[in-house]
Design a protein around this motif. Structure first.
Motif, PDB file in Angstrom:
ATOM      1  N   ILE A  42      -0.413  76.912  47.135  1.00 52.18           N
ATOM      2  CA  ILE A  42       0.973  77.262  46.783  1.00 52.18           C
ATOM      3  C   ILE A  42       1.179  77.116  45.282  1.00 52.18           C
ATOM      4  O   ILE A  42       1.750  77.987  44.619  1.00 52.18           O
ATOM      5  CB  ILE A  42       1.972  76.376  47.550  1.00 52.18           C
ATOM      6  N   ILE A  43       0.667  76.007  44.714  1.00 51.74           N
ATOM      7  CA  ILE A  43       0.837  75.806  43.279  1.00 51.74           C
ATOM      8  C   ILE A  43       0.119  76.899  42.503  1.00 51.74           C
ATOM      9  O   ILE A  43       0.654  77.475  41.559  1.00 51.74           O
ATOM     10  CB  ILE A  43       0.288  74.435  42.854  1.00 51.74           C
ATOM     11  N   SER A  46       1.997  80.002  42.559  1.00 54.22           N
ATOM     12  CA  SER A  46       3.345  79.958  41.974  1.00 54.22           C
ATOM     13  C   SER A  46       3.369  80.529  40.566  1.00 54.22           C
ATOM     14  O   SER A  46       4.401  80.995  40.104  1.00 54.22           O
ATOM     15  CB  SER A  46       3.875  78.535  41.971  1.00 54.22           C
ATOM     16  N   GLY A  47       2.239  80.508  39.858  1.00 50.38           N
ATOM     17  CA  GLY A  47       2.227  81.064  38.511  1.00 50.38           C
ATOM     18  C   GLY A  47       2.059  82.578  38.504  1.00 50.38           C
ATOM     19  O   GLY A  47       2.017  83.173  37.443  1.00 50.38           O
ATOM     20  N   ILE A  81      -6.093  64.078  42.774  1.00 55.92           N
ATOM     21  CA  ILE A  81      -5.312  63.049  43.466  1.00 55.92           C
ATOM     22  C   ILE A  81      -5.522  63.147  44.972  1.00 55.92           C
ATOM     23  O   ILE A  81      -5.734  62.141  45.657  1.00 55.92           O
ATOM     24  CB  ILE A  81      -3.823  63.179  43.104  1.00 55.92           C
TER      25      ILE A  81
ATOM     26  N   PHE B 128       6.380  67.174  37.501  1.00 63.20           N
ATOM     27  CA  PHE B 128       5.006  66.987  37.932  1.00 63.20           C
ATOM     28  C   PHE B 128       4.493  65.607  37.536  1.00 63.20           C
ATOM     29  O   PHE B 128       3.762  64.953  38.272  1.00 63.20           O
ATOM     30  CB  PHE B 128       4.093  68.074  37.364  1.00 63.20           C
ATOM     31  N   TYR B 131       5.485  63.167  40.022  1.00 57.58           N
ATOM     32  CA  TYR B 131       4.555  63.177  41.159  1.00 57.58           C
ATOM     33  C   TYR B 131       3.326  62.324  40.850  1.00 57.58           C
ATOM     34  O   TYR B 131       2.899  61.521  41.676  1.00 57.58           O
ATOM     35  CB  TYR B 131       4.155  64.624  41.472  1.00 57.58           C
ATOM     36  N   VAL B 132       2.778  62.482  39.641  1.00 58.50           N
ATOM     37  CA  VAL B 132       1.562  61.737  39.297  1.00 58.50           C
ATOM     38  C   VAL B 132       1.842  60.236  39.275  1.00 58.50           C
ATOM     39  O   VAL B 132       1.070  59.432  39.825  1.00 58.50           O
ATOM     40  CB  VAL B 132       0.998  62.219  37.948  1.00 58.50           C
ATOM     41  N   GLU B 135       1.993  58.836  42.634  1.00 55.77           N
ATOM     42  CA  GLU B 135       0.680  58.642  43.236  1.00 55.77           C
ATOM     43  C   GLU B 135       0.023  57.365  42.712  1.00 55.77           C
ATOM     44  O   GLU B 135      -0.634  56.646  43.472  1.00 55.77           O
ATOM     45  CB  GLU B 135      -0.226  59.846  42.961  1.00 55.77           C
ATOM     46  N   LEU B 169       2.831  65.465  49.695  1.00 55.60           N
ATOM     47  CA  LEU B 169       2.528  66.897  49.819  1.00 55.60           C
ATOM     48  C   LEU B 169       3.804  67.723  49.707  1.00 55.60           C
ATOM     49  O   LEU B 169       3.828  68.749  49.029  1.00 55.60           O
ATOM     50  CB  LEU B 169       1.840  67.175  51.154  1.00 55.60           C
ATOM     51  N   LEU B 172       4.721  67.853  46.147  1.00 57.85           N
ATOM     52  CA  LEU B 172       3.828  68.732  45.392  1.00 57.85           C
ATOM     53  C   LEU B 172       4.193  70.191  45.612  1.00 57.85           C
ATOM     54  O   LEU B 172       4.277  70.984  44.661  1.00 57.85           O
ATOM     55  CB  LEU B 172       2.398  68.462  45.856  1.00 57.85           C
ATOM     56  N   ILE B 173       4.431  70.567  46.885  1.00 62.69           N
ATOM     57  CA  ILE B 173       4.790  71.949  47.191  1.00 62.69           C
ATOM     58  C   ILE B 173       6.102  72.305  46.497  1.00 62.69           C
ATOM     59  O   ILE B 173       6.242  73.380  45.900  1.00 62.69           O
ATOM     60  CB  ILE B 173       4.898  72.143  48.717  1.00 62.69           C
ATOM     61  N   GLY B 176       5.532  72.940  42.865  1.00 65.08           N
ATOM     62  CA  GLY B 176       4.910  74.242  42.678  1.00 65.08           C
ATOM     63  C   GLY B 176       5.917  75.368  42.804  1.00 65.08           C
ATOM     64  O   GLY B 176       5.973  76.271  41.962  1.00 65.08           O
ATOM     65  N   TYR B 179       8.341  75.446  39.901  1.00 64.96           N
ATOM     66  CA  TYR B 179       7.706  76.024  38.706  1.00 64.96           C
ATOM     67  C   TYR B 179       7.615  77.540  38.849  1.00 64.96           C
ATOM     68  O   TYR B 179       7.884  78.288  37.901  1.00 64.96           O
ATOM     69  CB  TYR B 179       6.305  75.437  38.487  1.00 64.96           C
ATOM     70  N   GLY B 180       7.254  78.008  40.032  1.00 61.02           N
ATOM     71  CA  GLY B 180       7.141  79.445  40.239  1.00 61.02           C
ATOM     72  C   GLY B 180       8.452  80.168  39.998  1.00 61.02           C
ATOM     73  O   GLY B 180       8.465  81.300  39.522  1.00 61.02           O
ATOM     74  N   LEU B 185       8.936  72.638  34.317  1.00 57.98           N
ATOM     75  CA  LEU B 185       8.997  71.425  35.141  1.00 57.98           C
ATOM     76  C   LEU B 185       9.741  70.325  34.410  1.00 57.98           C
ATOM     77  O   LEU B 185       9.993  69.263  34.968  1.00 57.98           O
ATOM     78  CB  LEU B 185       7.575  70.949  35.472  1.00 57.98           C
TER      79      LEU B 185
END
Lengths: 98, 495
Positions: A42-43, A46-47, A81, B128, B131-132, B135, B169, B172-173, B176, B179-180, B185
């Motif tokens: 998906i990521i 996305s671009g 990760i 993002f 997110y990091v 984690e 997850l 993360l989705i 993404g 960003y799209g 971000l």
């Protein structure tokens, strides 16, 4: 191009969720791997997907013919990760009482 | 020391602490020193950000929407300070209460990296990166949890890892997809782009995934059932840290992303859903607590119910409610951490914290009884302790907005909280002492007493702290200073 990736993501999510709900620990791990691959795709998608395009080469090239480099960088981080957590889950599985 | 140095110090100190502790075969001293220094630098950040100032560190001097930014505003600085405080307490408790087998296995380096993940999550300025940092925090917490011996604890770890992996997850989705749709971000850039009505629809639709991810981490009912199954299995020193820190970082992310980044004209996506889920969480959590018979389990359910209060403050989204919510976060981290530490004292003293097996602590150790009473009353909201002011401000905010359901929930859940604290008190503290009693180490009593003193002084000095919380909420609801600091020109590179 996008449509194939979208269908692949759909299949990965469906298969991942099916495995995840399987109940046994190995099933759960397989499900999580499939789901995290779906998230990575998906990521990447996305671009915007471009055929045979490089990311940022030269200064005078037309921007619309280049691939977006950021999702590629993000997806690399996400893969690393995800791999780390997967390794941790496998260790937990090995150590867990039978 | 400029604010930039303080931001770097907040991230560097835990790293140095972790490495030094590993080099010294898991010695506790580097962890203790780095968390104390981290607390000092966080307090300095609170001082420099007071009055709504915002400082952004553009890493590598890349201009804002392209490079990574770390941002310190009032809210982040307050959270940093209170989290470092509870980390100090957890390190001290771990050195004295955990068995040496547990400690030898890299516990203190992991506590440092847990603090690193928390500090990074508070300071980061893009989605993002958040997110990091999540984690970093989660992997440390996974490893700490996996070290707890015993079959039940292993099962709990398994559950905790899987639910958190799923939440990551979703996060993360969502990152993404966002960003799209927007091509950025960065929080500040995203906030500006979200004001455009065409884009805001798309951002709102992907933010549902973010809502789910943060909801799981913050333990909002119906996403909270992993919490009472995993936290009670941990030793008290660790569960105090987890209870105080982890769900609150989920809440921090909700406040930051929904309360600031995605706000369009005074409201944010899914605000109504958050409002009803918050009330459900408050009521469901406290009813769960009433049904339990073990101190650890009762307190775990109370985390959920208190998370509801803080989520409600965000859902009301008026200046007073947001200030009350931030005040509540700070109060809650100190009080909830301390209650778990006192459970540890009770267990060290009487051997168990099950209410059917322990009684008469008032006679055998009045000090522990007082140390329990202060945070318990504060949690329930008895004046003049900090919990009273947090609940009072939230109640006032909901009455001003004519949200009667919220007001009724705030009062009735408060009463039920008192009831379940009384249940612990009546069973464990009153009555005749039975069985052998061991007095816990003095340093643990002193640590817990210090946190109790902080609770009292947060209540006595509620005025100045509330001013800080008001500044912090102002910088969330009206992020002009934040946008200027992040999107303004970075410092010229030094030659």
């Amino acid at each position: 191009m996008e449509i194939f990736v979208a269908i692949t993501i759909g299949i990965l999510v469906a298969a991942g969720l099916y495995r995840l709900l399987g109940g046994c620990k190995v099933d759960i791990i397989i499900g999580l791997i499939l789901l995290s691959q779906a998230a990575n795709l998906i990521i990447l998608a996305s671009g915007g997907l471009k055929h045979n395009a490089a990311a940022l080469v030269g200064d005078d090239t037309d921007l619309s013919s280049l691939a977006d480099p950021l999702p590629q960088a993000l997806v690399l981080t996400a893969i690393v990760i995800g791999f780390g957590i997967l390794a941790f889950l496998l260790t937990l599985l090995i150590r867990s009482p039978k | 020391m400029t604010p930039d140095h303080l931001i770097v110090a907040s991230l560097l100190l835990p790293v140095v602490g972790a490495i030094a502790s590993m080099a010294m075969r898991g010695h506790f001293m580097p962890a203790l020193v780095s968390s104390i220094l981290g607390f000092a630098s966080a307090i300095a950040l609170v001082v420099v950000t007071a009055g709504g100032k915002v400082f952004a560190l553009h890493v590598g001097n890349w201009p804002a929407p392209y490079g990574v930014v770390m941002v310190a505003d009032g809210f982040a600085a307050l959270m940093l300070a209170v989290c470092q405080l509870i980390l100090i307490a957890a390190v001290i408790f771990s050195t004295t209460t955990l068995s040496s087998r547990y400690k030898r296995r890299h516990l203190f380096p992991l506590l440092c990296t847990l603090g690193l993940g928390a500090n990074g999550a508070f300071l980061t300025g893009d989605l993002f990166n958040l997110y990091v940092w999540f984690e970093v925090l989660l992997l440390s917490s996974f490893a700490i949890m996996a070290m707890v011996p015993g079959k039940k604890a292993q099962e709990a770890t398994w559950r905790y890892v899987i639910i958190n992996f799923m939440a990551s997850l979703l996060f993360l989705i969502a990152a993404g997809l966002i960003y799209g749709k927007t091509g950025t971000l960065n929080f500040a850039d995203l906030h500006n782009l979200a004001q455009n009505s065409e884009r805001s629809f798309f951002v709102a639709s992907s933010s549902a995934l973010l809502f789910g991810a943060f909801g799981i981490k913050a333990a909002l009912i119906p996403l909270a059932f992993w919490l009472p199954k995993s936290y009670p299995q941990l030793p008290p020193a660790i569960s105090a840290l987890f209870a105080a820190l982890l769900t609150k970082i989920g809440l921090y992310a909700l406040y930051r992303v929904f309360g600031m980044v995605l706000v369009v004209q005074g409201s944010f996506p899914h605000q109504n859903i958050l409002f009803y889920l918050a009330i459900l969480t408050m009521v469901g959590g406290v009813l769960g607590a009433v049904a339990q018979n073990d101190m650890r389990r009762i307190l775990s359910f109370h985390i959920i119910s208190q998370v509801g209060y803080m989520a409600l403050a965000l859902a009301l989204y008026s200046p007073l409610a947001m200030a009350a919510g931030i005040f509540y976060l700070i109060h809650h981290i100190v009080v909830k951490g301390n209650l778990f530490l006192v459970t540890g004292l009770v267990e060290a003293h009487a051997g168990t914290s099950h209410l059917n097996k322990v009684s008469g602590i008032v006679r055998s150790s009045p000090i522990i009884a007082i140390l329990f009473a202060v945070p318990a009353l504060s949690l329930a909201g008895v004046p003049p302790l900090s919990g009273f002011f947090a609940k009072f401000a939230l109640l006032k905010a909901s009455l001003t907005l004519h949200e009667w359901a919220a007001a009724i929930a705030i009062v009735s859940v408060g009463i039920l909280t008192i009831f379940s604290m009384l249940k612990i008190w009546a069973a464990a503290f009153w009555g005749e002492p039975q069985g052998p009693r061991i007095s816990p180490p003095a340093i643990n009593l002193a640590t817990s007493a210090t946190l109790a003193l902080v609770t009292v002084s947060l209540g006595v000095a509620a005025g100045p702290l509330f001013e800080l919380a008001r500044d912090a909420s102002e910088s969330l609801m009206n992020p002009k200073a934040y946008l200027d600091a992040v999107l303004g020109a970075p410092n010229p590179p030094s030659p």
